[in-house]
Design a protein around this motif. Structure first.
Motif, PDB file in Angstrom:
ATOM      1  N   ASP A 239       0.979  -1.141  -0.070  1.00  0.00           N
ATOM      2  CA  ASP A 239      -0.071   0.099  -0.100  1.00  0.00           C
ATOM      3  C   ASP A 239       0.819   1.399   0.004  1.00  0.00           C
ATOM      4  OD1 ASP A 239      -1.798   1.615   0.152  1.00  0.00           O
ATOM      5  OD2 ASP A 239      -2.731   1.146   2.026  1.00  0.00           O
ATOM      6  N   ILE A 240       1.031   1.717  -1.305  1.00  0.00           N
ATOM      7  CA  ILE A 240       2.179   3.129  -1.288  1.00  0.00           C
ATOM      8  C   ILE A 240       1.113   4.223  -1.711  1.00  0.00           C
ATOM      9  CG2 ILE A 240       3.976   3.921  -2.749  1.00  0.00           C
ATOM     10  CD1 ILE A 240       4.757   1.296  -3.298  1.00  0.00           C
ATOM     11  N   GLN A 241       1.347   5.301  -0.837  1.00  0.00           N
ATOM     12  CA  GLN A 241       0.637   6.707  -1.027  1.00  0.00           C
ATOM     13  C   GLN A 241       1.608   7.405  -1.533  1.00  0.00           C
ATOM     14  OE1 GLN A 241      -1.959   7.910   2.087  1.00  0.00           O
ATOM     15  NE2 GLN A 241      -2.190   5.726   3.076  1.00  0.00           N
ATOM     16  N   LEU A 242       1.046   8.337  -2.300  1.00  0.00           N
ATOM     17  CA  LEU A 242       2.224   9.389  -3.103  1.00  0.00           C
ATOM     18  C   LEU A 242       1.640  10.556  -3.390  1.00  0.00           C
ATOM     19  CD1 LEU A 242       4.403   9.788  -5.348  1.00  0.00           C
ATOM     20  CD2 LEU A 242       2.810   9.534  -7.267  1.00  0.00           C
ATOM     21  N   SER A 243       2.547  11.403  -2.577  1.00  0.00           N
ATOM     22  CA  SER A 243       2.185  12.814  -2.704  1.00  0.00           C
ATOM     23  C   SER A 243       3.445  13.697  -3.586  1.00  0.00           C
ATOM     24  CB  SER A 243       2.236  13.406  -1.549  1.00  0.00           C
ATOM     25  OG  SER A 243       1.119  13.135  -0.690  1.00  0.00           O
ATOM     26  N   VAL A 244       3.257  14.676  -4.179  1.00  0.00           N
ATOM     27  CA  VAL A 244       4.330  15.210  -5.088  1.00  0.00           C
ATOM     28  C   VAL A 244       4.378  16.922  -4.685  1.00  0.00           C
ATOM     29  CG1 VAL A 244       4.253  13.676  -6.722  1.00  0.00           C
ATOM     30  CG2 VAL A 244       2.869  15.449  -7.144  1.00  0.00           C
ATOM     31  N   VAL A 245       5.170  17.338  -4.786  1.00  0.00           N
ATOM     32  CA  VAL A 245       5.680  18.633  -4.455  1.00  0.00           C
ATOM     33  C   VAL A 245       6.524  19.356  -5.733  1.00  0.00           C
ATOM     34  CG1 VAL A 245       6.445  20.753  -3.096  1.00  0.00           C
ATOM     35  CG2 VAL A 245       5.534  18.359  -2.206  1.00  0.00           C
ATOM     36  N   GLY A 246       6.008  20.410  -6.314  1.00  0.00           N
ATOM     37  CA  GLY A 246       6.865  20.884  -7.560  1.00  0.00           C
ATOM     38  C   GLY A 246       7.185  22.522  -7.149  1.00  0.00           C
TER      39      GLY A 246
END
Length: 442
Positions: free
Chosen positions: A89-96
């Motif tokens: 169970d992998i949760q992904l958040s991204v910041v650019g």
């Protein structure tokens, strides 16, 4: 590989891990986002925080699409490593940050096309001072016209394909709309993939960002703070959090920002400062251009160094895009500056070049309307930027308005360098978003 944090035994027990990928902007390196990554890893030790490093310095010249494809390949590698460690169970958040936000938008679209989100759960999507409406300045000012024309002609030196795309000048043959316009089309996969994230935040400097203006970073039709001093803005802080003036939904009506009567405003002083800046910076820009031109000889931007992928944006023609644009009129009324669904409300006397219902004894001539259009009007955004605004303003995006004291705030908002201490409060607020949304809780 530059990784902060790591999976602890508690996450192994839950069999879940939260991956946060942070990417820098044009001409940048991983150092630019180190402050944010360090803060995230210290506050959330159960996270894996990664500083994306595939697009560094001159590699950012290759184009938003190419840099986005590189970033996607890097994210896939991180996810594969976590899966090898037993995390299902992998949760992904991204910041650019800056142009990195555009790279992230393209990367998640490639990921969604490959079915990436069937096994990875998207959580937060955050951009910081990202030129969503492009890098063009006002189309109604002398400085803006010079800036825009210079950006179009000199982008191959200062930013390659990426900068040309950000100046909305990558449609020379006019067979397709500019990439950023296509990335805003309501029916495009770019929007479909973006809206799969649980929360979307656009951080923007409301003043003194001479690289990415407020309207472009915040996806705003106008800058309602332009006639307020920094002290007046901070007095009207609606969040109670230092440097964060207010957080609003782009697609919902918001309370108007009161314009202080008698305030001299920033418009004149800003223009003077910009003019002086151009005079001082011109010799430096010539030297920089020579250096960039020389360095490009050592940086091989060739097909062999680019990732192999099928571009998404070429399948959308201008005919398709024009049929999906909203046609709500833009009205003028009221005494306050207010953005609402399908309408921009401006103070009496201001104009954005559209028809206004007027009394018989108060008819506004075309000449008067043209004279009143200034560099902060909606019309000054230009055709393509207006299209992007109309498309993105219908999305459930949270706009975060930031106010910092420095004379140039583009680097301060992310604490790009150690001396940018004022940006620390903004990074702390950003960290709270991860906690308050409970993305670390199963």
């Amino acid at each position: 590989r530059r990784v902060h944090g790591g999976a602890r035994s508690t996450l192994s027990f839950w069999n879940m891990v939260h991956l946060i990928v942070v990417s820098h902007g044009m001409w940048g390196t991983v150092r630019d986002v180190s402050a944010l990554c360090t803060m995230l890893s210290e506050k959330f030790q159960d996270c894996v925080v990664v500083r994306a490093e595939t697009n560094s310095f001159l590699a950012t010249y290759d184009g938003v699409d190419v840099c986005g494809a590189r970033l996607y390949e890097e994210i896939k590698q991180y996810v594969a490593e976590l899966q090898k460690q037993g995390h299902k169970d992998i949760q992904l958040s991204v910041v650019g940050y800056s142009a990195g936000g555009l790279f992230q938008r393209y990367a998640i679209t490639l990921a969604d096309r490959d079915g990436f989100f069937e096994t990875v759960t998207p959580q937060l999507f955050i951009t910081v001072a990202t030129p969503h409406l492009g890098a063009r300045s006002s189309e109604k000012s002398y400085f803006g016209k010079v800036w825009n024309k210079g950006g179009e002609k000199m982008s191959w030196i200062y930013g390659g394909r990426s900068l040309k795309q950000m100046f909305l000048a990558d449609n020379e043959k006019e067979e397709y709309e500019p990439l950023l316009v296509q990335m805003s089309s309501p029916s495009s996969p770019f929007i479909q993939s973006l809206t799969k994230f649980r929360r979307i935040y656009f951080f923007a400097n409301i003043r003194a960002d001479n690289t990415v203006g407020y309207r472009s970073a915040a996806v705003a039709a106008i800058n309602p703070y332009v006639h307020q001093s920094a002290s007046q803005i901070n007095e009207n802080n609606q969040t109670g959090f230092p440097s964060i003036i207010r957080v609003t939904r782009i697609d919902e009506p918001t309370d108007p920002v009161k314009i202080a009567p008698g305030c001299s405003g920033w418009s004149t002083s800003t223009s003077v400062l910009k003019g002086l800046g151009v005079l001082v910076a011109t010799p430096l820009l010539v030297v920089q251009a020579a250096c960039m031109f020389g360095l490009r000889g050592y940086h091989s931007i060739s097909p062999s160094t680019r990732p192999t992928f099928t571009p998404i944006h070429r399948s959308y023609s201008s005919d398709h895009l024009s049929s999906t644009l909203p046609t709500e009129p833009i009205t003028i009324a009221g005494e306050d500056v207010l953005q609402s669904e399908g309408a921009i409300t401006l103070a009496p006397g201001q104009s954005i070049g559209v028809e206004v219902d007027a009394k018989d004894d108060d008819v506004v001539s075309d000449a008067d309307v043209e004279e009143e259009v200034d560099e902060q009007s909606f019309e000054s955004l230009g055709k393509h930027a207006q299209t992007i605004y109309r498309n993105l303003s219908s999305l459930p995006i949270h706009r975060v308005d930031c106010c910092l004291p420095e004379p140039h705030t583009h680097g301060s908002i992310i604490m790009r360098r150690p001396h940018n201490r004022s940006g620390k409060k903004i990074l702390e607020f950003m960290c709270r978003l991860f906690d308050e949304n409970n993305v670390l809780v199963k």
